[in-house]
Design an enzyme around this catalytic site. Structure first.
Site, short mmCIF file in Angstrom:
data_model
loop_
_atom_site.label_atom_id
_atom_site.label_comp_id
_atom_site.label_asym_id
_atom_site.label_seq_id
_atom_site.Cartn_x
_atom_site.Cartn_y
_atom_site.Cartn_z
N ALA A 119 0.82 -1.22 0.00
CA ALA A 119 0.00 0.00 0.00
C ALA A 119 0.85 1.27 0.00
O ALA A 119 0.31 2.37 -0.02
CB ALA A 119 -0.93 0.01 1.21
N ILE A 126 -1.97 -2.18 -4.20
CA ILE A 126 -3.08 -1.24 -4.28
C ILE A 126 -2.82 -0.26 -5.41
O ILE A 126 -1.80 0.43 -5.42
CB ILE A 126 -3.23 -0.45 -2.95
CG1 ILE A 126 -3.24 -1.40 -1.75
CG2 ILE A 126 -4.48 0.41 -2.99
CD1 ILE A 126 -4.34 -2.40 -1.74
N LYS A 171 -6.77 6.32 -11.46
CA LYS A 171 -5.98 7.31 -12.19
C LYS A 171 -4.94 6.66 -13.09
O LYS A 171 -4.28 7.34 -13.90
CB LYS A 171 -5.31 8.27 -11.20
CG LYS A 171 -6.32 9.15 -10.46
CD LYS A 171 -5.68 9.99 -9.39
CE LYS A 171 -6.71 10.91 -8.72
NZ LYS A 171 -7.79 10.18 -8.06
N LYS A 208 1.55 4.63 -11.44
CA LYS A 208 0.79 3.49 -10.91
C LYS A 208 0.48 2.49 -12.02
O LYS A 208 0.45 1.28 -11.79
CB LYS A 208 -0.50 3.97 -10.24
CG LYS A 208 -0.29 4.79 -8.98
CD LYS A 208 0.40 4.00 -7.88
CE LYS A 208 -0.53 3.10 -7.12
NZ LYS A 208 0.13 2.44 -5.97
N VAL A 231 -10.16 15.09 -0.35
CA VAL A 231 -10.92 16.35 -0.41
C VAL A 231 -11.80 16.55 0.84
O VAL A 231 -12.05 17.69 1.24
CB VAL A 231 -11.77 16.38 -1.70
CG1 VAL A 231 -12.90 15.36 -1.64
CG2 VAL A 231 -12.32 17.77 -1.96
N GLU A 246 -5.18 16.71 -13.58
CA GLU A 246 -6.52 16.29 -13.16
C GLU A 246 -7.44 16.06 -14.36
O GLU A 246 -7.30 16.69 -15.40
CB GLU A 246 -7.15 17.33 -12.23
CG GLU A 246 -6.61 17.30 -10.82
CD GLU A 246 -7.41 18.21 -9.90
OE1 GLU A 246 -7.51 17.87 -8.72
OE2 GLU A 246 -7.90 19.25 -10.35
#
Length: 636
Positions: free
Chosen positions: A360, A402, A406, A418, A451, A539
């Protein structure tokens, strides 16, 4: 001293009862005409009857129970003790040649249960009558949900919190339960009657006792309660109650996680325990949001050893102390180490020989990694490679990494790194006996740097809440939900899979902000302003869990799917990883990432300019107001 005297009183009472019952049984059996012969024998064998009965009662711990909290469990204890002593007495009478009518044994069995049970019920009634009257102000409580959770909460209020709380009634939409009694109070109506009942009964506190209900229902209840000035609390969701037990201490204020609750995932605990119980388990990033929750879930499965590995000493210390206090029998080993340090990783894996590894540890903040891609590459890519190779060489049985949504068609350095990490896991799986797997999911509610904590801080300061774009959407899961599904994925892994979790429907960030403001007792735009700041580099407006080409294959778990990904070309992968490792500056790092992941849209975008618009802010709540926000467009 008080407890000793109470035990003495119970023993004396039991002696009187077990002495009286045989005579009463004979009296009833012979309709009041009992021969002197039987009475003489009963007096002769009475000491043996008392000794056998009380010895059985002691073995069943009838003198070690808190009878003021008696329940069905205590009743079953009485029945068991009386039954066993009756069987022993029957055998004893046969040995000595005393053969009273068989109906005597049945009558005695029934009367002993009734009278012993009544004496214990009397203790509970006496405690209820003599309990002190509270001088404190008492909260009038209404429980929404007359199911198992509601019953547990009601029992605690009546038995333990009678000095501060008074249960007025229940709310339940079941037509069967309507107007029925439970714990001496009625089911007063359905959710449509909440406002009326609160006004009529002067309710101060509402408890939502429905841990498995969906978020839409919680949202509906909260809306009804907003205008009636009541304290609203809820039991945790089913993901936080893996053992299904609820208590008053677990009550908390309704939070955003409750409004986004989905139907509970049915975990196969036997399957999960099968690969964790009695095993050596290592978790990297154990001090992080997901890592620490994985630790909390894994430790419940009673592993032989749990190694808590992380780079931050404070976070590792905290999770180590928490688990030691709650699970003192499980061997825990905190390890401070960096997953990028190959020598250290080889040392840790050689020392502990973990059989199950959950990876993780990762850099996850999109804007920070956009500014420092070299660090994202070192940690997310080469850190994963180092840990995976160490697990392979140590002969681990299962390795679960994990990942994130994205990683799909990445527009950020974090997402691209990732995705490369996923490729590394897929590749090493082809040549290893270890079952390597990846679990891909979206945002996690309440995780560090997410957030939600930011919005809460902004609300506490009086605003404004800052949102990048009014149409921004994300997939969300709660931390316990995500962690439990990761454990389940590990149980069904065969090797090489990229598992995709069912994240439900994406949620608008704007809607979440408005929910949080309202849960704080304030009004969006009126009490707390909302500002739109523009999409940040890296983003997306909408995240994806799969590319259009990937698709999924179902598994035996309804919430877990396998992404249909292309086979990794090991030669090309290793060549490009070497080039990435040798990259000397930021631009070169970005270029090498783009070669590894063709769908990666480089963060080195052309010059951009900010354009301000006046637009209607639209969300699921409808048209709120006209707000100024900014978007970023390519310069022409």
């Amino acid at each position: 001293m008080r407890r000793r005297w109470l035990s003495i009183v119970m023993i004396i009472t039991d002696i009187l009862i077990v002495s009286l019952v045989p005579f009463l049984a004979f009296f009833l059996r012979f309709e009041g005409v009992v021969s002197t012969y039987y009475y003489t024998l009963l007096f002769h064998y009475l000491p043996a009857i008392i000794l056998i009965r009380l010895g059985s009662f002691y073995l069943f711990r009838l003198y070690h129970r808190l009878w003021r909290y008696a329940s069905i469990h205590e009743l079953m204890g009485i029945i068991g003790a009386v039954t066993v002593s009756s069987l022993i007495l029957g055998g004893y009478f046969m040995l000595i040649g005393f053969t009273p009518p068989r109906s005597i044994q049945v009558i005695s069995w029934i009367f002993n249960i009734v009278l012993i049970g009544s004496s214990r019920l009397g203790l509970r009634v006496l405690h209820y009558v003599l309990r002190p009257t509270s001088t404190k102000p008492i909260q009038q409580v209404l429980i929404i949900g007359a199911g198992d959770a509601g019953a547990m909460i009601a029992r605690e209020i009546i038995q333990r919190y009678y000095e501060t709380k008074k249960l007025i009634g229940f709310i339940d939409d079941s037509s069967y339960k309507g107007n029925r009694m439970m714990f001496g109070v009625r089911v007063l109506g359905t959710q449509n009657d909440i406002e009326r009942i609160v006004e009529e009964q002067h309710i101060n506190e509402i408890i939502i006792a429905m841990p498995s209900v969906g978020g839409d229902i919680v949202r509906s209840i909260v809306k009804k309660c907003q205008n009636i000035h009541c304290s609203v609390q809820t039991v945790p969701g089913i993901y936080e109650l893996i053992d299904g037990k609820v208590s008053l201490q677990q009550l908390r204020k309704v939070d955003l996680e409750d409004l986004l609750r989905r139907d509970p995932v049915q975990l196969n605990l036997a399957e999960i325990a099968g690969y964790l119980t009695g095993k050596r388990v290592l978790i990297t990033g154990a001090g992080g949001s997901i890592g620490s929750e994985l630790c909390r879930q894994v430790v419940k499965m009673l592993p032989e050893t749990l190694v808590l590995l992380g780079k931050g000493e404070n976070s590792i210390y905290e999770i180590d102390q928490e688990l030691k206090s709650k699970h003192p029998l499980v061997a825990l080993t905190p390890v401070i180490a960096d997953v990028r340090d190959k020598r250290r990783m080889d040392e840790v894996f050689s020392q502990f020989q973990p059989q199950v590894v959950f990876h993780a540890a990762a850099h996850k903040h999109v804007p920070l990694m956009e500014a420092q891609p070299e660090e994202a590459v070192r940690n997310n890519i080469f850190g994963t490679k180092t840990v995976a190779e160490a697990a392979h060489e140590a002969g681990a049985e299962v390795f679960v990494m994990i990942s994130t949504d994205k990683a799909v068609n990445p527009t950020s350095v974090m997402g691209a790194t990732k995705r490369v990490a996923e490729l590394i896991i897929q590749n090493i799986s082809k040549k290893s006996s270890t079952k390597f797997a990846v679990v891909r999911f979206g945002n996690v509610l309440g995780s560090r740097g997410s957030v939600i904590p930011l919005f809460k801080k902004q609300i506490a300061k009086g605003g404004p809440i800052t949102i990048t774009h009014p149409d921004m959407e994300r997939y969300f899961m709660t931390i316990p939900e995500a962690s439990q599904l990761v454990l389940q994925a590990g149980a069904i892994a065969k090797g090489g899979e990229v598992f995709v979790l069912d994240m439900g429907k994406p949620v608008k960030i704007l809607d979440m902000a408005c929910d949080l403001i309202e849960l704080s007792g304030l009004s969006p735009y009126k009490d707390i302003p909302i500002q739109f700041t523009g999409i940040r580099p890296g983003e997306k407006l909408f995240e994806e869990l799969l590319t259009a080409k990937e698709g999924t294959t179902s598994t035996k778990h309804e919430k877990i799917f396998v992404a249909n990904l292309k086979t990794v070309d090991e030669k090309i992968l290793l060549q490009r990883l070497l080039s990435l490792q040798l990259a000397v500056d930021r631009t070169e790092v970005i270029q090498e990432l783009a070669k590894l992941i063709p769908t990666f849209q480089s963060a080195q975008l052309p010059k951009r300019k900010v354009v301000y618009h006046e637009a209607d802010v639209i969300s699921e709540r409808g048209k709120h107001s006209v707000e100024q926000y900014q978007t970023v467009t390519d310069a022409s």
